[in-house]
Motif scaffolding. Structure first.
Motif, PDB file in Angstrom:
ATOM      1  N   LYS A  92       0.855  -1.196   0.000  1.00  0.00           N
ATOM      2  CA  LYS A  92       0.000   0.000   0.000  1.00  0.00           C
ATOM      3  C   LYS A  92       0.886   1.240   0.000  1.00  0.00           C
ATOM      4  O   LYS A  92       2.025   1.205   0.475  1.00  0.00           O
TER       5      LYS A  92
ATOM      6  N   VAL B 248      -3.161   0.506  -3.756  1.00  0.00           N
ATOM      7  CA  VAL B 248      -3.048  -0.842  -3.202  1.00  0.00           C
ATOM      8  C   VAL B 248      -2.556  -1.740  -4.327  1.00  0.00           C
ATOM      9  O   VAL B 248      -3.088  -1.699  -5.439  1.00  0.00           O
TER      10      VAL B 248
ATOM     11  N   SER C  70       4.408  -0.589   3.284  1.00  0.00           N
ATOM     12  CA  SER C  70       3.801   0.682   2.895  1.00  0.00           C
ATOM     13  C   SER C  70       4.850   1.749   2.594  1.00  0.00           C
ATOM     14  O   SER C  70       5.998   1.644   3.017  1.00  0.00           O
TER      15      SER C  70
END
Length: 194
Positions: free
Chosen positions: A82, A167, A120
């Protein structure tokens, strides 16, 4: 949905050859991106609950779109990641509010399980800014063949008061992996590491 979405972009990256060698089956990475209005743009707020709720919504929406783009069942997903790019009227904490407290649980549902942390990245940027979405195996962080990244970029985003949320989901690891370590076939999938 509380997110004010201006645009959704979904793309597939498929590798068929690497260094002149065929990759069979091909490796595929899907990135689903939403460009949203930043409700906190241009102002400081102690409470970022609205972005936290938006993160939960986008975890489900974008995770499902990425899996669907790959044309696989949720349990066939192998890696995820992400990322978010905040427009110049926002702050990095706005990206953190979307990505960290609640986006992961619905993404895990979208890929069926997901014992490992979701890698992330976040940054501030302007129109056309790219970000590398880090990837890792969804059930075991130590699977080296799945350490990877995929670029996310929308040509007209983020605008000043927007956030681009991405994503990524894969159906495989890197093309032709050969650096050893824990193999996907050896995953126990209990602690998110092995």
């Amino acid at each position: 949905m509380s997110a004010k979405i201006r645009k959704i972009v979904v793309q597939i990256d498929e590798t068929l050859q690497e260094m002149g060698r065929p990759v069979s089956p091909s490796t595929r990475r899907a990135v689903a991106m939403a460009v949203i209005e930043n409700p906190y743009a241009g102002q400081y707020s102690e409470n970022l609950d609205e972005l936290i709720a938006i993160g939960e919504e986008l975890g489900a929406l974008l995770g499902e779109k990425a899996v669907k783009a790959l044309g696989i069942e949720p349990g066939q997903a192998q890696s995820y990641g992400k990322a978010a790019i905040v427009g110049e009227s926002g702050e990095l904490e706005h990206a953190a509010a979307i990505l960290h407290p609640k986006l992961g649980a619905p993404l895990r549902t979208a890929v069926e399980k997901g014992a490992a942390l979701v890698p992330s990245a976040k940054k501030r940027g302007s129109l056309g800014t790219a970000i590398d979405v880090p990837l890792g195996h969804k059930d075991a962080a130590f699977v080296r063949s799945h350490f990877d990244a995929v670029e996310a970029r929308v040509s007209d985003a983020p605008r000043k008061g927007e956030i681009l949320v991405a994503v990524a989901v894969t159906d495989s690891g890197r093309p032709l992996p050969r650096i050893g370590g824990l193999q996907a076939s050896e995953i126990v999938g209990v602690d998110g590491l092995r």
